[in-house]
Design an enzyme around this catalytic site. Structure first.
Site, short mmCIF file in Angstrom:
data_model
loop_
_atom_site.label_atom_id
_atom_site.label_comp_id
_atom_site.label_asym_id
_atom_site.label_seq_id
_atom_site.Cartn_x
_atom_site.Cartn_y
_atom_site.Cartn_z
N ARG A 19 0.87 -1.20 0.00
CA ARG A 19 0.00 0.00 0.00
C ARG A 19 0.89 1.23 0.00
O ARG A 19 1.69 1.44 0.91
CB ARG A 19 -0.90 -0.01 1.23
CG ARG A 19 -1.79 1.21 1.29
CD ARG A 19 -2.61 1.25 2.57
NE ARG A 19 -3.72 0.32 2.55
CZ ARG A 19 -4.42 -0.03 3.62
NH1 ARG A 19 -4.09 0.45 4.81
NH2 ARG A 19 -5.44 -0.86 3.53
N ARG A 31 -4.32 3.46 17.27
CA ARG A 31 -5.09 2.80 16.21
C ARG A 31 -4.82 3.55 14.91
O ARG A 31 -4.08 4.53 14.89
CB ARG A 31 -6.60 2.92 16.59
CG ARG A 31 -7.55 1.88 16.01
CD ARG A 31 -7.21 0.49 16.42
NE ARG A 31 -8.27 -0.47 16.13
CZ ARG A 31 -8.41 -1.12 14.97
NH1 ARG A 31 -7.57 -0.91 13.98
NH2 ARG A 31 -9.40 -2.00 14.82
N GLY A 56 -16.78 -5.89 1.86
CA GLY A 56 -16.81 -7.33 2.10
C GLY A 56 -17.05 -7.76 3.53
O GLY A 56 -17.27 -8.93 3.79
FE1 SRM Z 1 -9.62 -0.70 5.16
C1 SRM Z 1 -8.41 -3.03 7.25
C2 SRM Z 1 -8.45 -2.42 2.59
C3 SRM Z 1 -10.13 2.01 3.25
C4 SRM Z 1 -11.65 0.61 7.63
N1 SRM Z 1 -8.56 -2.41 5.03
C5 SRM Z 1 -8.14 -3.20 6.04
C6 SRM Z 1 -7.19 -4.28 5.53
C7 SRM Z 1 -5.79 -3.76 5.68
C8 SRM Z 1 -7.35 -5.60 6.28
C9 SRM Z 1 -6.30 -6.62 5.91
O1 SRM Z 1 -5.22 -6.63 6.50
O2 SRM Z 1 -6.58 -7.42 5.03
C10 SRM Z 1 -7.65 -4.35 4.04
C11 SRM Z 1 -6.60 -4.79 3.04
C12 SRM Z 1 -7.24 -5.70 2.00
C13 SRM Z 1 -6.44 -5.78 0.74
O3 SRM Z 1 -5.68 -6.74 0.56
O4 SRM Z 1 -6.64 -4.89 -0.11
C14 SRM Z 1 -8.25 -2.99 3.85
N2 SRM Z 1 -9.24 -0.25 3.32
C15 SRM Z 1 -8.86 -1.13 2.36
C16 SRM Z 1 -8.92 -0.51 0.98
C17 SRM Z 1 -7.86 -1.04 0.02
C18 SRM Z 1 -10.33 -0.74 0.39
C19 SRM Z 1 -10.42 -0.47 -1.10
O5 SRM Z 1 -10.61 -1.45 -1.84
O6 SRM Z 1 -10.28 0.68 -1.52
C20 SRM Z 1 -8.80 0.98 1.36
C21 SRM Z 1 -7.36 1.42 1.45
C22 SRM Z 1 -7.27 2.89 1.74
C23 SRM Z 1 -5.85 3.39 1.71
O7 SRM Z 1 -5.37 3.67 0.61
O8 SRM Z 1 -5.24 3.50 2.78
C24 SRM Z 1 -9.42 0.95 2.75
N3 SRM Z 1 -10.63 1.03 5.44
C25 SRM Z 1 -10.81 1.97 4.47
C26 SRM Z 1 -11.82 2.90 4.87
C27 SRM Z 1 -12.40 4.02 4.00
C28 SRM Z 1 -11.81 5.37 4.21
O9 SRM Z 1 -10.75 5.53 4.83
O10 SRM Z 1 -12.44 6.29 3.71
C29 SRM Z 1 -12.26 2.49 6.12
C30 SRM Z 1 -13.38 3.12 6.97
C31 SRM Z 1 -13.00 4.46 7.48
C32 SRM Z 1 -12.22 4.41 8.76
O11 SRM Z 1 -11.16 3.79 8.83
O12 SRM Z 1 -12.68 5.01 9.74
C33 SRM Z 1 -11.50 1.32 6.46
N4 SRM Z 1 -9.96 -1.12 7.18
C34 SRM Z 1 -10.88 -0.50 7.97
C35 SRM Z 1 -10.92 -1.18 9.24
C36 SRM Z 1 -11.80 -0.81 10.45
C37 SRM Z 1 -11.09 0.20 11.29
C38 SRM Z 1 -11.55 0.25 12.72
O13 SRM Z 1 -11.37 1.30 13.37
O14 SRM Z 1 -12.04 -0.77 13.25
C39 SRM Z 1 -10.00 -2.24 9.15
C40 SRM Z 1 -9.66 -3.28 10.24
C41 SRM Z 1 -8.73 -2.75 11.27
O15 SRM Z 1 -8.08 -1.71 11.12
O16 SRM Z 1 -8.61 -3.45 12.28
C42 SRM Z 1 -9.42 -2.17 7.85
FE1 SF4 Z 2 -11.96 -4.02 4.29
FE2 SF4 Z 2 -13.50 -6.07 5.01
FE3 SF4 Z 2 -13.33 -5.28 2.43
FE4 SF4 Z 2 -11.29 -6.52 3.62
S1 SF4 Z 2 -13.35 -7.35 3.16
S2 SF4 Z 2 -11.18 -4.75 2.31
S3 SF4 Z 2 -11.40 -5.61 5.69
S4 SF4 Z 2 -14.23 -4.17 4.16
#
Ligand code: SRM
Ligand code: SF4
Length: 514
Positions: free
Chosen positions: A69, A183, A438
């Site tokens: 990333r 976090r 998802g």
């Molecule tokens: Fe996310 C975790 C993908 C935007 C909330 N997110 C993950 C992980 C890293 C989990 C993992 O280790 O597998 C995902 C990686 C999957 C992969 O292989 O791609 C993942 N998040 C993404 C992306 C790629 C979704 C997408 O297809 O666009 C986005 C990457 C953004 C970036 O460039 O950094 C992404 N994630 C978001 C957003 C949207 C936003 O920021 O506008 C959110 C909700 C907003 C927020 O964070 O408040 C989001 N992701 C989460 C969470 C829940 C956070 C929490 O406080 O509980 C997790 C799980 C965690 O952190 O424990 C998570």
């Molecule tokens: Fe984020 Fe869940 Fe989608 Fe994985 S499956 S990229 S953690 S919303």
């Protein structure tokens, strides 16, 4: 200052212990060693967690093929950078690709651990970094994708976004001051009128506002976040800052959060939980104390008074004779060939710049009037159209089970196929924003969508099957507010007729006459 938490402290959760034992950034020194021993021999805490401090994500779904990333401040990259990223994913054949993310960013797939030292060297040579993009760090900092191009813009925030990123990441080299937050943390800086960044879902967001003096700056909102347990829109901090104060305010809030944020329970660690515990007045006062000066109260109103634009199509820039061209990238997925072609188009028709949007699309700016027709004839614009069909146009999807081990359902492929079927059956007078995610982590932001679909497991004919919870009512742009769950556990196999009916009843769709 890094925090001094003893790894022996029993009240620490698993991730706090991992961080206390060894800072995430420390694995930078181990990369050559990891490359030599291979992914299977790397210590699990280093491989599965600490590497995320460098933006390198172990994928249990595709072990040995890591995800990387990046950081793309304001979603801007150059053709030279895009070519380097294309080179990186190309060497992985069918396993290599790149996704545009919901934070205006790119993630690369297929990455082998033995290649990482070389990849980092190549990225460094073109000014790219992936540092601090995962785990308990500040994510990519978002801005209007047309910053500096848009005639209606109030503040061109590109430099500010870069400065905030540089402060947090030590100019992209890694900064131990901010590698042990309680976090993850999201920051957005909006300079336009249409809230293109989804200010309401960031831990800190700056939105343009005039102070009573007439000075232009930002009102600040704080605490917005989504998690599996709780989703909150950001609340006003009752602060107005000038552009010159943005970096120091970000620093002060991050320091207050780092040193006081709740660390016992990962489900209760985001900034809003601290604001809840303290109350907004104390939070504001603590930030002022950290800053060493008082903050001005918020301006009476902000300047977010437009509906959100999606930027797909051709639009004149504020620079006379130049245009930006927004291309629709289905669910944000790019392959090496697309990436080389995009770099070429940006060079041949623009000035080499490429921009990404939070809707997982991209923009080629700086195209002279005289070059527009030729650009629009390029074969890549058949695949990445400027006139996508109305449902495809606004479709957003998170990664889903193809690569993400949290996923409860497959998203990107299913979403694309279902939307195409619906488009073949229905006429729509306008686009409808449909977001798929998802699992309840909500990376695909179903709560901002008009129709949001969140993956779940449900029962059908006595069996556990992939399903979705249905969200309705998300509003973006001015007066943004979050949608809510209206129906739970719809089996994915039964979803198409539900969406079809919804589109007809609530969004003016009409069945096509065959
Ligand atoms: Fe996310 C975790 C993908 C935007 C909330 N997110 C993950 C992980 C890293 C989990 C993992 O280790 O597998 C995902 C990686 C999957 C992969 O292989 O791609 C993942 N998040 C993404 C992306 C790629 C979704 C997408 O297809 O666009 C986005 C990457 C953004 C970036 O460039 O950094 C992404 N994630 C978001 C957003 C949207 C936003 O920021 O506008 C959110 C909700 C907003 C927020 O964070 O408040 C989001 N992701 C989460 C969470 C829940 C956070 C929490 O406080 O509980 C997790 C799980 C965690 O952190 O424990 C998570
Ligand atoms: Fe984020 Fe869940 Fe989608 Fe994985 S499956 S990229 S953690 S919303």
């Amino acid at each position: 200052m890094t925090s001094v938490i003893s790894p022996q402290a029993t009240s620490l959760n698993k991730f706090e212990k991992i961080k206390a034992e060894k800072d995430g950034l420390a694995v930078k020194q181990d990369l050559s060693h990891f490359a030599q021993i291979g992914w299977e021999a790397i210590d699990e805490a280093d491989r599965d967690y600490r590497l995320k401090w460098l933006g390198v994500f172990f994928r249990p779904v595709t072990p040995g093929e890591f995800m990387m990333r990046l950081r793309m401040p304001s979603g801007i990259l150059t053709s030279a950078q895009m070519n380097v990223l294309a080179d990186i994913v190309q060497r992985y054949g069918d396993s290599g690709n790149a996704d545009i993310t919901t934070r205006q960013n790119l993630q690369l797939r297929g990455i082998r651990i033995e290649d990482i030292p070389d990849i980092f060297n190549r990225m460094d040579a073109v000014g790219l970094t992936s540092v601090q993009s995962g785990m308990d760090n500040v994510r990519n900092i978002t801005a209007s994708p047309v910053a500096g191009l848009d005639a209606s813009e109030l503040i061109d925030v590109r430099d500010l976004v870069q400065q905030v990123q540089d402060m947090i990441t030590g100019n992209g080299k890694g900064n131990p001051e901010f590698t042990n937050l309680p976090r993850k943390f999201n920051i957005a800086i909006e300079g336009g009128r249409d809230n293109s960044v989804h200010a309401e879902i960031n831990d800190i967001a700056f939105v343009p506002a005039y102070a009573p003096s007439g000075d232009l700056g930002f009102n600040v909102v704080v605490g917005g976040f989504f998690s599996a347990k709780r989703c909150e829109a950001a609340i006003p901090m009752n602060v107005w800052v000038s552009p010159a104060e943005v970096v120091s305010l970000c620093r002060a809030i991050l320091e207050v959060y780092r040193d006081n944020g709740l660390r016992a329970n990962r489900q209760k660690s985001r900034l809003m939980w601290l604001i809840d515990e303290w109350g907004l007045d104390r939070f504001r006062a603590e930030v002022e104390q950290q800053l060493g000066r008082s903050l001005a109260p918020a301006a009476p109103k902000d300047e977010i008074d437009w509906e959100k634009r999606d930027h797909i199509g051709v639009y004149p820039q504020k620079q006379p004779g130049l245009n930006y061209v927004g291309l629709h990238v289905p669910v944000g997925r790019l392959f090496a060939a697309d990436m080389y072609d995009l770099a070429r188009l940006a060079e041949v028709y623009g000035n080499g710049e490429i921009r990404l949007t939070v809707e997982q699309n991209l923009i080629i700016p700086h195209v002279p009037d005289s070059r527009l027709d030729a650009l629009l004839q390029e074969p890549l614009l058949q695949k990445f159209s400027i006139h996508p069909a109305p449902l495809s146009r606004s479709l957003v999807s998170c990664t889903g089970s193809q690569f993400c081990n949290f996923a409860l359902i497959e998203t990107k492929n299913r979403a694309t196929a279902m939307i195409r079927e619906l488009e073949s059956e229905l006429d729509l007078a306008r686009s409808v924003r449909i977001h798929w995610t998802g699992c309840p982590n909500s990376c695909g932001q179903p709560q901002v969508a008009e129709i949001g679909l969140m993956g779940t497991k449900t029962r059908k004919d006595g069996k556990t099957v992939e399903g979705v919870d249905l969200y309705l009512g998300g509003k973006v742009g001015k007066d943004a507010h979050l949608g809510t769950c209206v129906r739970k556990g719809i089996p994915c196999d039964d979803l198409k007729p539900v969406l079809r009916e919804l589109l007809i009843q609530q969004f003016g769709a009409t069945p096509k006459t065959l």
